[in-house]
Design an enzyme around this catalytic site. Structure first.
Site, PDB file in Angstrom:
ATOM      1  N   CYS A   1       0.844  -1.196   0.000  1.00 58.14           N
ATOM      2  CA  CYS A   1       0.000   0.000   0.000  1.00 58.14           C
ATOM      3  C   CYS A   1       0.883   1.252   0.000  1.00 58.14           C
ATOM      4  O   CYS A   1       1.594   1.498  -0.962  1.00 58.14           O
ATOM      5  CB  CYS A   1      -0.991  -0.044   1.163  1.00 58.14           C
ATOM      6  SG  CYS A   1      -2.364   1.122   0.961  1.00 58.14           S
TER       7      CYS A   1
ATOM      8  N   HIS B   1      -3.688  -4.864  -0.405  1.00 56.61           N
ATOM      9  CA  HIS B   1      -3.228  -5.465   0.843  1.00 56.61           C
ATOM     10  C   HIS B   1      -3.266  -6.984   0.715  1.00 56.61           C
ATOM     11  O   HIS B   1      -4.336  -7.591   0.839  1.00 56.61           O
ATOM     12  CB  HIS B   1      -4.117  -5.032   2.004  1.00 56.61           C
ATOM     13  CG  HIS B   1      -3.934  -3.621   2.426  1.00 56.61           C
ATOM     14  ND1 HIS B   1      -3.004  -3.243   3.379  1.00 56.61           N
ATOM     15  CD2 HIS B   1      -4.540  -2.475   2.018  1.00 56.61           C
ATOM     16  CE1 HIS B   1      -3.059  -1.935   3.548  1.00 56.61           C
ATOM     17  NE2 HIS B   1      -3.986  -1.444   2.732  1.00 56.61           N
TER      18      HIS B   1
ATOM     19  N   GLU C   1      -2.286  -9.190   2.815  1.00 58.35           N
ATOM     20  CA  GLU C   1      -2.650  -9.795   4.101  1.00 58.35           C
ATOM     21  C   GLU C   1      -4.142  -9.743   4.354  1.00 58.35           C
ATOM     22  O   GLU C   1      -4.655 -10.439   5.247  1.00 58.35           O
ATOM     23  CB  GLU C   1      -1.881  -9.099   5.234  1.00 58.35           C
ATOM     24  CG  GLU C   1      -2.414  -7.752   5.674  1.00 58.35           C
ATOM     25  CD  GLU C   1      -2.045  -6.587   4.751  1.00 58.35           C
ATOM     26  OE1 GLU C   1      -2.385  -5.437   5.098  1.00 58.35           O
ATOM     27  OE2 GLU C   1      -1.441  -6.825   3.681  1.00 58.35           O
TER      28      GLU C   1
END
Length: 211
Positions: free
Chosen positions: A80, A190, A192
């Site tokens: 990001c 993202h 994750e």
């Protein structure tokens, strides 16, 4: 495999560490540049503005360490804001020099004539580019065109070289979703927070063989 996650005051750290631990990595949140020395991989996460991000990196010695260690061949993944900071410069809150590891400029989506709602928040499918001769393209091994990833951003990366763009997302206009040059990579989304596909991105980064 030891992975250092940089804590420079801008970040979404816990979820990145948990994802890496689930993949079997020894993930450590580090708050001094010296702790990067014995790491096998480095992750630069981040949320917030380009200006604040670079101010923190410059103030605390991270910039010098990252430029040196990546110059020595240590793999780095920006996430990001962390991806945006890889650029040469960013235009948020005025012009600011970035890390310059993947040359390009970060600009507001409005200046790119984006007519969609800003910020760009949510799940969107990506187009994987597979640039020939770019080792970092392996970040998308096993990822199909049209795979969804989770985005939150108002600014976009304009890479100097088309071959440094690993993936794009269509958000009214084509927007860079990932960049890479050699062993330095970044994702605007993202991983994750992007379910199984995001974990595959992280797994690919862990398995990347530095030149």
């Amino acid at each position: 495999m030891k992975v250092a996650i940089i804590d420079y005051g801008m970040g979404n750290l816990g979820s990145v560490r948990r994802a890496l631990e689930q993949l079997g990595a020894e993930a450590e949140i580090v708050d001094t540049p010296a702790q990067l020395e014995d790491a096998d991989r480095i992750i630069l996460p981040g949320v917030g503005s380009f200006a604040d991000g670079m101010r923190h990196l410059n103030r605390d010695g991270w910039t010098e360490a990252l430029v040196r260690l990546t110059g020595e061949g240590k793999p780095l993944l920006g996430i990001c804001l962390g991806m945006q900071l890889l650029a040469s410069e960013g235009s948020e809150h005025g012009g600011h020099a970035g890390l310059g590891l993947v040359p390009g400029r970060v600009v507001h989506l409005e200046t790119m004539d984006c007519r969609e709602r800003i910020p760009h928040v949510g799940w969107n499918d990506i187009h994987v580019r597979h640039p020939e001769g770019n080792p970092s393209a392996m970040l998308f091994d096993g990822i199909q065109d049209g795979t969804d990833f989770y985005f939150v951003h108002s600014f976009a990366y304009q890479a100097e070289r088309a071959s440094d763009v690993l993936a794009q997302v269509q958000y009214g206009i084509p927007v860079t979703a990932a960049v890479g040059r050699g062993h330095v990579m970044g994702t605007q989304f993202h991983p994750e927070k992007s379910s199984r596909a995001g974990f595959r991105i992280l797994k690919n980064f862990l398995e990347f063989e530095a030149c």
